[in-house]
Design an enzyme around this catalytic site. Sequence first.
Site, PDB file in Angstrom:
ATOM      1  N   GLY A 199       0.794  -1.226   0.000  1.00 11.14           N
ATOM      2  CA  GLY A 199       0.000   0.000   0.000  1.00 11.14           C
ATOM      3  C   GLY A 199       0.824   1.273   0.000  1.00 11.14           C
ATOM      4  CG  HIS A 203       2.645   0.932  -5.350  1.00  9.98           C
ATOM      5  ND1 HIS A 203       3.128   1.963  -4.593  1.00  9.98           N
ATOM      6  CD2 HIS A 203       3.026  -0.207  -4.720  1.00  9.98           C
ATOM      7  CE1 HIS A 203       3.771   1.474  -3.542  1.00  9.98           C
ATOM      8  NE2 HIS A 203       3.727   0.157  -3.593  1.00  9.98           N
ATOM      9  CD  GLN A 229       7.257  -7.703   3.489  1.00 11.20           C
ATOM     10  OE1 GLN A 229       6.423  -8.508   3.100  1.00 11.20           O
ATOM     11  NE2 GLN A 229       7.803  -6.827   2.678  1.00 11.20           N
ATOM     12  CE  LYS A 239      11.585   1.164  -4.026  1.00  4.47           C
ATOM     13  NZ  LYS A 239      11.927   0.514  -2.739  1.00  4.47           N
ATOM     14  CB  VAL A 252       8.378   4.441 -11.289  1.00  2.00           C
ATOM     15  CG1 VAL A 252       7.789   5.822 -11.579  1.00  2.00           C
ATOM     16  CG2 VAL A 252       7.750   3.392 -12.204  1.00  2.00           C
TER      17      VAL A 252
END
Lengths: 284, 284
Positions: free
Chosen positions: B31, B37, B61, B149, B176
């Site tokens: 999110g 995204h 994580q 990334k 990006v």
Amino acid sequence: MKAIADIDKMKVFSRIKRKSGKSIGLVPTMGYFHDGHVSLIRNARKQNDVVVVSVFVNPTQFGANEDYRQYPRDPARDKEIAKREGADIFFCPNKEQMYPSGFSTSVEVEKLTGNLCGISRPGHFKGVSTIVAKLFEITKPDIAYFGQKDAQQAAVIKKMVADLNMDVMIKILPIVRETDGLAMSSRNVYLKKNEREDALILHQSLKKAEDLFAGGERSSRRLVSSIKEMIDSKKTVRVDYVKVVDCETLKAVDQIKDKALMALAVFIGKTRLIDNAFLKVHDE
Amino acid sequence: MKAIADIDKMKVFSRIKRKSGKSIGLVPTMGYFHDGHVSLIRNARKQNDVVVVSVFVNPTQFGANEDYRQYPRDPARDKEIAKREGADIFFCPNKEQMYPSGFSTSVEVEKLTGNLCGISRPGHFKGVSTIVAKLFEITKPDIAYFGQKDAQQAAVIKKMVADLNMDVMIKILPIVRETDGLAMSSRNVYLKKNEREDALILHQSLKKAEDLFAGGERSSRRLVSSIKEMIDSKKTVRVDYVKVVDCETLKAVDQIKDKALMALAVFIGKTRLIDNAFLKVHDE
């Protein structure tokens, strides 16, 4: 019945069947079939449109000093039996396909594997859950069948399926025994004549404990003592563990309430055998 | 677009779609959407009949001293963006559903996680591979989309899919960047004004190394030195690692042949940022 050794062919087959609305039953085995395996195949045959029997002696579930190399194998006979029992696919990949060079992924069920066989066979259940996860992905079963003899394996697989949100129903079928009571196992073939005789003590001692339980005994310590005493009377048999545990969490139970699992492992000569029994206050 | 929080409802939805022959694209996220995204969602929208965007800030994580609690969240805005980009399902389970009491299973990709972020974030990739395996089982995607990334994550997921014979195509989309070159990250919001300025050194130093590589430099050591020197010139930035590794195995590469991955992680104040670039002799 068709034998498939290739993973991609197996994938294509199972996907075509699933797409056409057929249900798939998987019986994952390490081969060298006995009537325990036959019972799994027969149940799968009754309950599914398509039955896949897999035979793969999984190297990652054997410890460095265990019997991977000696593990009995007879794929031709297994294939005959699978065919006779109405299986559709005999899936027999080789280890280079299942574990190609650079393979590095594992599936592990942590809490359930810290007790029972998990103590004497470190890494065993990690090997089991990883290969079963792979077989599920490859064969896409609606139902997969395992035997109750491997009680801890059954609990581990069920937990893996629940935790990873897998779409497989796990059916655990009762232990199949020789007429004299010895639980069927591919490893029974290792036993020498006197060892085979002594091996009866596994089932006999469990029966004795069941009788004590039926008579009102609820102390795990006393049930375990009774079993150990009987096993110790046999010269060729050495106890690995005898324990009473919760049926799902496999945690030690001191005082049995409704239900528990009584599980044991022994060494007879170099052969390691396991057996178990449910203790239940009321029959379900 | 429909929001689904319940795992079983999500399962039913994806299974109905798959049965009716629809392809499913999954964009698994934590999110707090940025254009990285959005790029994933747009690609999923172009390439699939059904697009599922999942938002779950995965506790397993994050390390004990990491930013799980502070991790930025804005589900209402995320939902708007997913809707605007044409997603069909916004899947947002809670952590009690994903990790119910007694949860004990993990999926781990061992070899690839011993380097790079795996060193400074022990357990991180185990959390990632486990949650992604669960999301794959729940949403049954044909294609799943991840960003470059998180280069190590991308390699780990690809390896998990291959090793466990999963039926998902993994698409990794390019990083990006903001107009000034900073790689987009939900964590950029943590940066104070001067830190945000200093953060440009990540991209700038990678560009410099790319230039050196284009000019014939093939020594990882010298490329890494050049990057470290530039980063060290910024007061607020502390290097976690700068490494040149094989694109697939993520093992250290000393002398670059055709292609390698140059990856770095830094701390800027308390914020940990990563960035990377491929070094390729010939453009592919």
